[in-house]
Write a protein that holds these residues in place. Structure first.
Motif: not given
Length: 235
Positions: A137-144, A151-153, A227-234
């Protein structure tokens, strides 16, 4: 008694807009964000203050110019410019290069150069949400810094890929954490699914349950795609 008036070397250089280095802050395939630009200028002033406190009277920020592609920060010494560029690369990731330009000769005939440091920030930064190869799924970037980490949502599993040149082939940005909206958790049918209220339509929707989801949570932040909704980490 004779009274003379004069200006110290440092004040004379400041008044004359003297500079020995330029730090150009750029980014791959994008323009640096306002936060990144502001932080770059803040770092330059912080380093100047540190050097002054250590007794370096030659350290000062001459001028900051908005180039339209990122800030150009003119600095009094090459030492200050190099430290500023390295600090930016350390904090934001990306790459750094430098080039010299001969500007004059001093009184002893020695060549005097002006150094331009270009800090090229990565294509993505922390908080971006991207479509990336190999992710479900989409990836939330946490480090570059070094590799791109996130993290894969869809699954909630960690994601990591090579990022040394500041880009990921085949990856595109589709949003950011700032686009997320808070909504209510309706129910948790099983270990693979969660039912939430669509924040736009108030209709109950079944979405993927990522590994980081807390089944006791009453609300979650969700990111919308076509297409949909994704839950994000806190965090």
């Amino acid at each position: 008694v004779s009274i003379g008036r004069g200006t110290c070397r440092r004040c004379g250089r400041i008044a004359g807009d003297s500079f020995a280095s330029i730090v150009q802050v750029r980014a791959r395939d994008r323009t640096p964000s306002q936060n990144e630009a502001d932080r770059a200028v803040e770092i330059a002033h912080q380093l100047t203050t540190e050097l002054e406190a250590a007794g370096d009277r030659e350290a000062f920020v001459t001028e900051v110019i908005d180039s339209g592609h990122g800030p150009d920060i003119k600095l009094s010494t090459t030492k200050l410019g190099r430290r500023g560029a390295m600090k930016l690369r350390e904090e934001f990731g990306g790459s750094m290069s430098d080039s010299e330009t001969l500007v004059t000769e001093d009184g002893d005939g020695n060549e005097v150069y002006r150094v331009t440091y270009v800090v090229r920030l990565p294509a993505f930064h922390v908080g971006d949400i991207i479509e990336a190869p190999g992710a479900e799924g989409p990836v939330l970037v946490q480090g570059v810094r070094g590799n791109l980490k996130g993290v894969d949502l869809q699954t909630g599993e960690p994601y990591e890929t090579a990022f040394e040149d500041g880009t990921v082939e085949g990856a595109t940005k589709i949003g950011s954490r700032e686009d997320a909206r808070e909504t209510t958790v309706v129910s948790v049918p099983d270990e693979h699914a969660v039912q939430v209220l669509d924040p736009e339509t108030s209709v109950t929707r079944t979405v993927a349950r990522p590994a980081y989801f807390d089944p006791e949570a009453a609300t979650v932040a969700v990111f919308r795609t076509a297409e949909t909704l994704y839950i994000l980490p806190e965090s």
